[in-house]
Scaffold this motif. Structure first.
Motif, PDB file in Angstrom:
ATOM      1  N   SER A 148     -51.030  41.343  -7.510  1.00  0.00           N
ATOM      2  CA  SER A 148     -50.603  42.181  -8.623  1.00  0.00           C
ATOM      3  C   SER A 148     -50.652  41.453  -9.974  1.00  0.00           C
ATOM      4  O   SER A 148     -50.432  42.057 -11.009  1.00  0.00           O
ATOM      5  N   ALA A 149     -50.939  40.179  -9.974  1.00  0.00           N
ATOM      6  CA  ALA A 149     -50.955  39.394 -11.211  1.00  0.00           C
ATOM      7  C   ALA A 149     -52.355  39.368 -11.816  1.00  0.00           C
ATOM      8  O   ALA A 149     -53.339  39.719 -11.175  1.00  0.00           O
ATOM      9  N   ALA A 150     -52.437  38.950 -13.054  1.00  0.00           N
ATOM     10  CA  ALA A 150     -53.725  38.764 -13.709  1.00  0.00           C
ATOM     11  C   ALA A 150     -54.320  37.440 -13.255  1.00  0.00           C
ATOM     12  O   ALA A 150     -53.597  36.493 -12.945  1.00  0.00           O
ATOM     13  N   ALA A 151     -55.634  37.377 -13.209  1.00  0.00           N
ATOM     14  CA  ALA A 151     -56.299  36.160 -12.756  1.00  0.00           C
ATOM     15  C   ALA A 151     -57.402  35.782 -13.732  1.00  0.00           C
ATOM     16  O   ALA A 151     -57.983  36.635 -14.395  1.00  0.00           O
ATOM     17  N   CYS A 152     -57.682  34.512 -13.816  1.00  0.00           N
ATOM     18  CA  CYS A 152     -58.761  33.994 -14.656  1.00  0.00           C
ATOM     19  C   CYS A 152     -59.676  33.164 -13.766  1.00  0.00           C
ATOM     20  O   CYS A 152     -59.249  32.597 -12.779  1.00  0.00           O
ATOM     21  N   GLY A 153     -60.917  33.113 -14.130  1.00  0.00           N
ATOM     22  CA  GLY A 153     -61.829  32.254 -13.390  1.00  0.00           C
ATOM     23  C   GLY A 153     -63.027  33.013 -12.864  1.00  0.00           C
ATOM     24  O   GLY A 153     -63.299  34.144 -13.262  1.00  0.00           O
ATOM     25  N   LYS A 154     -63.738  32.384 -11.973  1.00  0.00           N
ATOM     26  CA  LYS A 154     -64.952  32.969 -11.421  1.00  0.00           C
ATOM     27  C   LYS A 154     -64.605  34.116 -10.492  1.00  0.00           C
ATOM     28  O   LYS A 154     -63.545  34.139  -9.874  1.00  0.00           O
ATOM     29  N   ILE A 155     -65.532  35.033 -10.387  1.00  0.00           N
ATOM     30  CA  ILE A 155     -65.359  36.176  -9.504  1.00  0.00           C
ATOM     31  C   ILE A 155     -66.420  36.106  -8.415  1.00  0.00           C
ATOM     32  O   ILE A 155     -67.554  35.684  -8.670  1.00  0.00           O
ATOM     33  N   LYS A 156     -66.050  36.462  -7.219  1.00  0.00           N
ATOM     34  CA  LYS A 156     -67.001  36.518  -6.115  1.00  0.00           C
ATOM     35  C   LYS A 156     -67.095  37.964  -5.673  1.00  0.00           C
ATOM     36  O   LYS A 156     -66.086  38.643  -5.535  1.00  0.00           O
ATOM     37  N   ILE A 157     -68.299  38.411  -5.444  1.00  0.00           N
ATOM     38  CA  ILE A 157     -68.528  39.790  -5.029  1.00  0.00           C
ATOM     39  C   ILE A 157     -69.057  39.763  -3.602  1.00  0.00           C
ATOM     40  O   ILE A 157     -70.077  39.137  -3.312  1.00  0.00           O
ATOM     41  N   PHE A 158     -68.333  40.431  -2.728  1.00  0.00           N
ATOM     42  CA  PHE A 158     -68.732  40.518  -1.329  1.00  0.00           C
ATOM     43  C   PHE A 158     -69.294  41.903  -1.076  1.00  0.00           C
ATOM     44  O   PHE A 158     -68.683  42.905  -1.429  1.00  0.00           O
ATOM     45  N   THR A 159     -70.440  41.958  -0.473  1.00  0.00           N
ATOM     46  CA  THR A 159     -71.025  43.244  -0.111  1.00  0.00           C
ATOM     47  C   THR A 159     -71.193  43.276   1.400  1.00  0.00           C
ATOM     48  O   THR A 159     -71.543  42.273   2.022  1.00  0.00           O
ATOM     49  N   GLY A 160     -70.910  44.411   1.961  1.00  0.00           N
ATOM     50  CA  GLY A 160     -71.039  44.563   3.408  1.00  0.00           C
ATOM     51  C   GLY A 160     -72.485  44.720   3.810  1.00  0.00           C
ATOM     52  O   GLY A 160     -73.270  45.376   3.134  1.00  0.00           O
ATOM     53  N   GLY A 161     -72.836  44.124   4.903  1.00  0.00           N
ATOM     54  CA  GLY A 161     -74.185  44.254   5.423  1.00  0.00           C
ATOM     55  C   GLY A 161     -74.293  45.510   6.275  1.00  0.00           C
ATOM     56  O   GLY A 161     -73.322  46.186   6.566  1.00  0.00           O
ATOM     57  N   GLU A 162     -75.493  45.829   6.656  1.00  0.00           N
ATOM     58  CA  GLU A 162     -75.704  46.997   7.501  1.00  0.00           C
ATOM     59  C   GLU A 162     -75.282  46.695   8.925  1.00  0.00           C
ATOM     60  O   GLU A 162     -75.496  45.595   9.436  1.00  0.00           O
ATOM     61  N   ILE A 163     -74.681  47.678   9.543  1.00  0.00           N
ATOM     62  CA  ILE A 163     -74.298  47.570  10.947  1.00  0.00           C
ATOM     63  C   ILE A 163     -75.262  48.431  11.746  1.00  0.00           C
ATOM     64  O   ILE A 163     -75.449  49.607  11.446  1.00  0.00           O
ATOM     65  N   HIS A 164     -75.856  47.827  12.737  1.00  0.00           N
ATOM     66  CA  HIS A 164     -76.836  48.546  13.544  1.00  0.00           C
ATOM     67  C   HIS A 164     -76.388  48.518  14.998  1.00  0.00           C
ATOM     68  O   HIS A 164     -76.108  47.460  15.546  1.00  0.00           O
ATOM     69  N   ALA A 165     -76.319  49.690  15.599  1.00  0.00           N
ATOM     70  CA  ALA A 165     -75.947  49.780  17.011  1.00  0.00           C
ATOM     71  C   ALA A 165     -76.979  50.631  17.732  1.00  0.00           C
ATOM     72  O   ALA A 165     -77.327  51.728  17.290  1.00  0.00           O
ATOM     73  N   ASP A 166     -77.486  50.106  18.825  1.00  0.00           N
ATOM     74  CA  ASP A 166     -78.465  50.841  19.617  1.00  0.00           C
ATOM     75  C   ASP A 166     -77.757  51.659  20.687  1.00  0.00           C
ATOM     76  O   ASP A 166     -76.741  51.233  21.251  1.00  0.00           O
ATOM     77  N   LYS A 167     -78.297  52.823  20.968  1.00  0.00           N
ATOM     78  CA  LYS A 167     -77.777  53.641  22.059  1.00  0.00           C
ATOM     79  C   LYS A 167     -78.436  53.171  23.351  1.00  0.00           C
ATOM     80  O   LYS A 167     -79.650  52.954  23.409  1.00  0.00           O
ATOM     81  N   VAL A 168     -77.618  52.982  24.373  1.00  0.00           N
ATOM     82  CA  VAL A 168     -78.118  52.522  25.656  1.00  0.00           C
ATOM     83  C   VAL A 168     -77.513  53.400  26.738  1.00  0.00           C
ATOM     84  O   VAL A 168     -76.304  53.675  26.729  1.00  0.00           O
TER      85      VAL A 168
END
Length: 68
Positions: A11-31
């Motif tokens: 809830s506080a303010a922050a200073c400094g570098k920012i990191k951005i995380f992006t989700g990868g694709e999830i692949h599931a095969d039907k078996v």
């Protein structure tokens, strides 16, 4: 200036570098499965193993944090 919108982790303010995380694709095969009983046993064993591992992590954290 770039503006980013997302979920805050504090809830506080922050200073400094920012990191951005992006989700990868999830692949599931039907078996197709013919031996459902064997699959149920595999699932049960995997669930029991996960519970056991999480219990160990909890106990380790409780010891470090002073909780029992």
């Amino acid at each position: 200036m770039k503006k980013f919108v997302g979920k805050g982790v504090c809830s506080a303010a922050a200073c400094g570098k920012i990191k951005i995380f992006t989700g990868g694709e999830i692949h599931a095969d039907k078996v197709s499965v013919t031996d459902t009983e064997n699959q149920k046993k595999r699932l049960s064993r995997a669930r029991n193993e996960a519970v056991s591992q999480l219990d160990g992590i909890y106990k380790k954290g409780a010891q470090r944090g002073g909780r029992n």
